[in-house]
Design an enzyme around this catalytic site. Structure first.
Site, PDB file in Angstrom:
ATOM      1  N   HIS A  15       0.794  -1.294   0.143  1.00 22.26           N
ATOM      2  CA  HIS A  15       0.090   0.044   0.055  1.00 22.26           C
ATOM      3  C   HIS A  15       0.653   1.385   0.009  1.00 22.26           C
ATOM      4  CE1 HIS A  15      -3.687   2.302   0.982  1.00 22.26           C
ATOM      5  NE2 HIS A  15      -2.902   3.143   1.781  1.00 22.26           N
ATOM      6  N   GLU A  16       1.773   1.216   1.008  1.00 25.22           N
ATOM      7  CA  GLU A  16       2.745   2.510   0.897  1.00 25.22           C
ATOM      8  C   GLU A  16       3.645   2.706  -0.027  1.00 25.22           C
ATOM      9  OE1 GLU A  16       1.724   4.850   3.091  1.00 25.22           O
ATOM     10  OE2 GLU A  16       0.471   3.427   4.229  1.00 25.22           O
ATOM     11  N   GLU A  42      -4.548   7.775  -3.352  1.00 21.30           N
ATOM     12  CA  GLU A  42      -5.090   6.642  -2.676  1.00 21.30           C
ATOM     13  C   GLU A  42      -5.402   5.654  -3.792  1.00 21.30           C
ATOM     14  OE1 GLU A  42      -5.312   5.183   0.141  1.00 21.30           O
ATOM     15  OE2 GLU A  42      -4.336   6.950   1.173  1.00 21.30           O
ATOM     16  N   HIS A  99       1.869   4.672  -2.958  1.00 19.70           N
ATOM     17  CA  HIS A  99       2.037   6.039  -2.396  1.00 19.70           C
ATOM     18  C   HIS A  99       3.419   6.600  -3.201  1.00 19.70           C
ATOM     19  CE1 HIS A  99      -1.696   6.968  -0.616  1.00 19.70           C
ATOM     20  NE2 HIS A  99      -1.328   6.106   0.185  1.00 19.70           N
TER      21      HIS A  99
END
Length: 489
Positions: A254-255, A284, A258
């Protein structure tokens, strides 16, 4: 030097100082001594005062009046600098510094209250944060909706009313699909103790598999995973749990979504107003498509299953298909960041409604825990067992990020549109993912979205990449197809 060139030079210095502020925040979350919180608050307040003065400088207004954009990128630069200036002049400098100081200190108080399961210890500083954010929102909104003014910081061009319509349209389908899934037998879960150092080693390998450039980044541990920075220095954090390796691995993916967005922006935009991700919703969309549509796909989890068994040995499931079901298991739980794709947006809708009520004065801080617990029981059908699983689980409100939460679900909506277009363009995607090769997917995202940074407005950014105006239809179709298949509905 032309007015435009002088303005861009001034903006580069402002952006550089902003990066330093972000680095202080990263340090606070990772390696800063606990006893340094009060001093760090003063440091953050002082730096915010400098940044606010630069953003609201009369010289910026003068240069904006005379600057002429040389091209489309220049026009976007002027648009974003003007937006930042218009916002800065509405917020008193003393208030901006006070918010920076108090939220820096509140972050540590939240972490301690969360560890102690003590809501009462956190409420006084949260009340102070909410009061300041209400004051800021009123200054920004003038006669408009204060909460909309805060959303504008994270998803410009979108209102709470528009978000509410999207959520109202999604909720019935999500609730219905969840009910049908939870009526089926749960897939087998992983079993065993998963060494945390091995988790971090595998997380690093996965981060690189998703294109994270460790020459310009690093992976650390924090209470709440996050990504920080842009351009040549983009850092991420994750967390480990000896009983739950998915927490670490999927937080990392997830990170990385980003971070990859920030790392892949055109270097010509470095340290300028268009050299960052355009909005948190678009941000996101990257983290969620990396984590879910790619990272939780049948093809990629087949590769991850082999990596997991090589790293940990017997993990309690014996086949790639069983592992795929375990990765995508739908079950009761409290924690937003650990939620499955199907229920995640319901967690966001709860937070959206509560923080909207807080900002509009319809909910008092002292009533927040009860309101959270009542709403959670109504939405999920069971009681919150402790504050760290309830209103203390997220860091966002302690640091003043009101208006941020709805962008998570907007990101899911955007990711649905992007994934549909990606599948049409990269026809052998599953073949690539099955051997741990994400380059077809991540390369498509880099070329169609990430490299443009803030060149376009948020919804235009998604429309350019996906070839359609964003709506929730693709996401709902994806969820229905995926979970109907896994649970044989």
């Amino acid at each position: 030097m032309s007015s435009y060139d002088e303005l861009i030079a001034f903006e580069r210095e402002t952006q550089a100082l902003s990066q330093i502020s972000g680095r202080l925040g990263w340090d606070q979350e990772t390696v800063m001594p606990r006893g340094a919180a009060a001093q760090r608050g003063e440091e953050m307040a002082a730096l915010e005062g400098v940044l606010h003065a630069r953003r609201a400088s009369p010289r910026v207004a003068e240069l904006l009046e005379h600057a002429e954009a040389p091209d489309d990128a220049g026009a976007a630069q002027l648009r974003n600098i003007r937006r930042a200036y218009d916002r800065a002049v509405k917020v008193p400098a003393a208030l901006a510094s006070r918010i920076a100081r108090v939220t820096s200190e509140a972050q540590g108080k939240w972490a301690q209250a969360r560890a102690d399961e003590d809501v009462a210890a956190f409420l006084p500083v949260l009340s102070e944060v909410v009061a300041m954010k209400r004051e800021e929102a009123q200054a920004l909104a003038a006669d408009g909706d204060p909460y909309d003014a805060l959303i504008e910081d994270y998803e410009q061009g979108t209102t709470s009313g528009e978000i509410a319509k999207i959520f109202d349209a999604m909720r019935p389908g999500l609730v219905d699909l969840r009910a049908r899934v939870l009526d089926q037998q749960r897939p087998a879960a992983l079993r065993g103790a998963f060494d945390e150092d091995l988790q971090m080693a595998l997380a690093g390998k996965i981060a690189e598999a998703f294109g994270y450039d460790l020459r310009h980044g690093r992976v650390d541990k924090a209470v709440h995973p996050f990504s920080s920075g842009s351009g040549l220095d983009v850092r991420i954090t994750t967390r480990t749990n000896v009983d739950d390796p998915f927490n670490c691995l999927y937080s990392t993916i997830h990170e990385v979504g980003h971070a990859a967005y920030e790392q892949n922006i055109d270097r010509a935009f470095l340290l300028t107003s268009i050299g960052r991700g355009v909005s948190m919703g678009v941000h996101e969309s990257q983290s969620r498509i990396y984590e879910n549509q790619i990272g939780r796909s049948r093809a990629f989890t087949g590769w991850l299953f082999r990596e997991m068994t090589e790293t940990f040995g017997d993990i309690g499931v014996q086949s790639a298909e069983a592992f795929y079901a375990a990765v995508n298991s739908v079950q009761n739980g409290y924690i937003r960041t650990e939620s499955d794709e199907l229920q995640y947006n319901l967690h966001i809708m709860l937070r959206f409604d509560l923080e909207r009520a807080l900002m509009q004065g319809d909910l008092m801080v002292e009533d927040l825990e009860a309101a959270w617990n009542d709403r959670f029981h109504a939405d999920f059908g069971y009681e919150v067992d402790r504050p760290s699983n309830g209103c203390l689980q997220d860091v966002h409100w302690s640091v003043g990020l009101f208006g941020y939460f709805p962008t998570y679900s907007l990101g899911n909506v955007y990711a649905g549109c992007l994934h549909e277009a990606l599948r049409q363009d990269v026809t052998d995607l599953d073949t690539q993912l099955s051997v741990g090769d994400t380059s077809g997917a991540t390369g498509w995202l880099r070329q169609n979205l990430q490299k443009f940074g803030s060149l376009r407005e948020p919804q235009d950014t998604i429309a350019h990449a996906a070839g359609r105006s964003p709506d929730h239809g693709p996401l709902m179709r994806y969820l229905e197809a995926k979970f109907s298949d896994i649970y044989k509905l």
